[in-house]
Design an enzyme around this catalytic site. Structure first.
Site, PDB file in Angstrom:
ATOM      1  CE  LYS A  34      -3.475   2.074   3.104  1.00  0.00           C
ATOM      2  NZ  LYS A  34      -4.113   1.927   4.425  1.00  0.00           N
ATOM      3  CB  THR A  36       1.740   2.722   5.130  1.00  0.00           C
ATOM      4  OG1 THR A  36       2.906   1.999   5.540  1.00  0.00           O
ATOM      5  CG2 THR A  36       0.606   1.744   4.841  1.00  0.00           C
ATOM      6  CB  ILE A  60      -3.431  -6.750   2.417  1.00  0.00           C
ATOM      7  CG1 ILE A  60      -3.315  -6.107   3.804  1.00  0.00           C
ATOM      8  CG2 ILE A  60      -2.043  -6.934   1.787  1.00  0.00           C
ATOM      9  CD1 ILE A  60      -2.655  -7.011   4.855  1.00  0.00           C
ATOM     10  CB  ALA A  82       1.097  -6.218   4.104  1.00  0.00           C
ATOM     11  CB  THR A 100      -3.323  -3.162   8.250  1.00  0.00           C
ATOM     12  OG1 THR A 100      -3.661  -2.008   7.490  1.00  0.00           O
ATOM     13  CG2 THR A 100      -2.167  -3.875   7.566  1.00  0.00           C
ATOM     14  CB  THR A 125       5.910 -10.609  15.949  1.00  0.00           C
ATOM     15  OG1 THR A 125       6.678 -10.124  17.050  1.00  0.00           O
ATOM     16  CG2 THR A 125       4.440 -10.366  16.274  1.00  0.00           C
ATOM     17  CG  ASP A 126       9.688 -12.056  19.615  1.00  0.00           C
ATOM     18  OD1 ASP A 126       9.084 -11.031  19.267  1.00  0.00           O
ATOM     19  OD2 ASP A 126      10.871 -12.054  20.022  1.00  0.00           O
ATOM     20  CD  GLU A 127       6.474  -6.835  19.959  1.00  0.00           C
ATOM     21  OE1 GLU A 127       5.410  -6.295  20.309  1.00  0.00           O
ATOM     22  OE2 GLU A 127       7.451  -6.184  19.552  1.00  0.00           O
ATOM     23  CE1 TYR A 153       3.115  -5.541  14.824  1.00  0.00           C
ATOM     24  CE2 TYR A 153       4.320  -6.128  16.813  1.00  0.00           C
ATOM     25  CZ  TYR A 153       4.132  -6.240  15.449  1.00  0.00           C
ATOM     26  OH  TYR A 153       4.948  -7.067  14.707  1.00  0.00           O
ATOM     27  CE  LYS A 157       2.319  -9.688  12.769  1.00  0.00           C
ATOM     28  NZ  LYS A 157       2.362  -9.612  11.281  1.00  0.00           N
ATOM     29  CG  ASN A 182      13.083  -7.033  18.667  1.00  0.00           C
ATOM     30  OD1 ASN A 182      12.459  -7.812  19.372  1.00  0.00           O
ATOM     31  ND2 ASN A 182      12.861  -5.728  18.680  1.00  0.00           N
ATOM     32  N   PRO A 208      17.102   8.675  22.902  1.00  0.00           N
ATOM     33  CG  PRO A 208      15.084   8.828  21.720  1.00  0.00           C
ATOM     34  CD  PRO A 208      16.573   8.876  21.547  1.00  0.00           C
ATOM     35  NE  ARG A 276       7.254   0.647  22.909  1.00  0.00           N
ATOM     36  CZ  ARG A 276       7.966  -0.086  22.050  1.00  0.00           C
ATOM     37  NH1 ARG A 276       8.145  -1.394  22.258  1.00  0.00           N
ATOM     38  NH2 ARG A 276       8.500   0.461  20.968  1.00  0.00           N
TER      39      ARG A 276
END
Ligand code: NAD
Ligand code: DAU
Length: 340
Positions: A34, A36, A60, A82, A100, A125-127, A153, A157, A182, A208, A276
């Site tokens: 797309k 982005t 998609i 994507a 998405t 992802t491992d997340e 996120y 996933k 990662n 940062p 975060r």
């Protein structure tokens, strides 16, 4: 063999396209993207004129465009990179991640069913496993670790992964899933830790670090991830999940210090900023399954990979300078401007 690669104008997808065109001289690769903020056509410049490559700009989630392309190209394999991929952006604006990452995945799999695609591969992802405590270095994510997500996120996933496995069981769609740790390497968008620190350090700007910088990530050179996916789509078992990672766990602060050292910049540039929200402490992949079933092992050590990556950013200002001087400036100001 014709392969549709979605998200191929992004970081890992583009590296995968370069790998596949080189490793399989008889394959045709079609990139659907797309474009982005994270997609960049200049990344694909070197393959645009390759007769075995085609670029198509599309979303998609756009059923008409996706079904149209599948009807035209009749792909054998689809590899879905994507996604909206940045955790911090998902915390600011979750909606597009759900659209998405979940609905887009469903749309692609519907097209795979309609056109009899022989393998749908989901790049996950491992997340999706959540995080591990810092005081239990004996614990690792295996493919049977329960899904336990932290951010919009990772939740999007994990939702997509569940849908992929449901399409396998319900419709018999021949799917596979890889869950990687990662990545780092060339063409990594400057919003992510390693390129952000390299680019800021080059500019003598503050570096940062969130919280105390003690969070641990398990870093893999992008080419090793691409080779793992190549193996899984050809030899991995249908309906299976494969974890991908190289046992290279490092604290964020140590990564930032290595970058300072490699660039000859002072550690006084390091600035600790507000953490975060919901920040995962530690990721650590157990890659036993992909190693024992498919013989995959990482080939690039972190000490080599980070040197190659830094050199790439030094040699490719033409790629990242236009990015950091455009819309990204507003993003940076919004996320870091007042972050105390
Ligand atoms: P990226 O953000 O660099 O690239 C994403 C690409 O997808 C961009 O080219 C973007 O234009 C495209 N895209 C976004 N929405 C789209 C849509 N609706 N339709 C078509 N294209 C769209 O991401 P990345 O870091 O290369 O990650 C690729 C995949 O790998 C993602 O699915 C991510 O979840 C997964 N992953 C990333 C890492 C990592 O460390 N970067 C690790 C494991 C898994
Ligand atoms: O583990 C795989 C995941 O890795 C992928 O699924 C994601 O798409 C990818 O973005 C990445 O997620 P992370 O959140 O781990 O990556 P990020 O580069 O955003 O951050 C890495 C670590 O560095 C994390 O602990 C947060 C920290 N960080 C990040 C940035 C951008 C900082 O301390 N400062 C920063 O400015």
């Amino acid at each position: 063999m014709t392969i549709i690669v979605t998200g191929g104008a992004g970081f890992i997808g583009s590296n995968f396209i370069f790998h596949m065109l080189q490793a399989h001289p008889d394959y045709r690769i079609i990139c659907l993207d797309k474009l982005t903020y994270a997609g960049n056509l200049s990344t694909l410049e070197s393959v645009m004129d390759n007769p075995r490559f085609r670029f198509v700009k599309a979303d998609i989630c756009d059923r008409g465009a996706v079904f149209g392309l599948f009807g035209e190209e009749k792909p054998d394999i689809v590899v879905n990179f994507a996604a909206e991929s940045h955790v911090d952006r998902s915390i600011e604006e979750p909606g597009i991640f759900l659209q998405t990452n979940i609905m887009g995945t469903a749309t692609l799999m519907d097209a795979c069913r309609e056109f009899g695609v022989k393998r749908y591969h989901q790049v996950s992802t491992d997340e999706v496993y959540g995080d591990l405590p810092l005081d239990r270095p004996d614990l690792f994510f295996t493919e049977t670790t329960p899904l336990h997500t932290s951010s919009p996120y990772s939740s999007s996933k994990a939702s997509a992964d569940l849908l992929v496995l449901a399409y396998y069981r319900t419709y018999g769609l021949p799917v596979s899933i890889s869950r990687c740790s990662n990545n780092y390497g060339p063409y990594h968008f400057p919003e992510k830790l390693i390129p952000l620190m390299i680019i800021n350090a080059l500019d003598d700007k503050a570096l940062p670090v969130y919280g105390e910088g003690l969070n641990v990530r398990d870093w893999l050179y992008v080419e090793d991830h691409c080779k793992a996916i190549d193996l899984i789509i050809h030899s991995g078992r249908v309906g299976e999940v494969y974890n991908v990672g190289g046992h290279n766990e490092m604290k964020n602060i140590d990564i930032v210090k290595i970058i300072c050292r490699e660039l000859g910049k002072p550690e006084s540039l390091i600035t600790y900023v507000k953490d975060r929200k919901g920040h995962d402490m530690r990721y650590a992949i157990d890659p036993t399954k992909i190693h024992s079933e498919l013989g995959w092992l990482p080939e690039t050590s972190f000490s080599d990979g980070i040197k190659k990556t830094i050199k790439w950013y030094l040699d490719n200002e033409d790629w990242w300078k236009p990015i950091v001087s455009g819309e990204y400036k507003n993003y940076y100001e919004k996320m870091y401007g007042n972050r105390k």
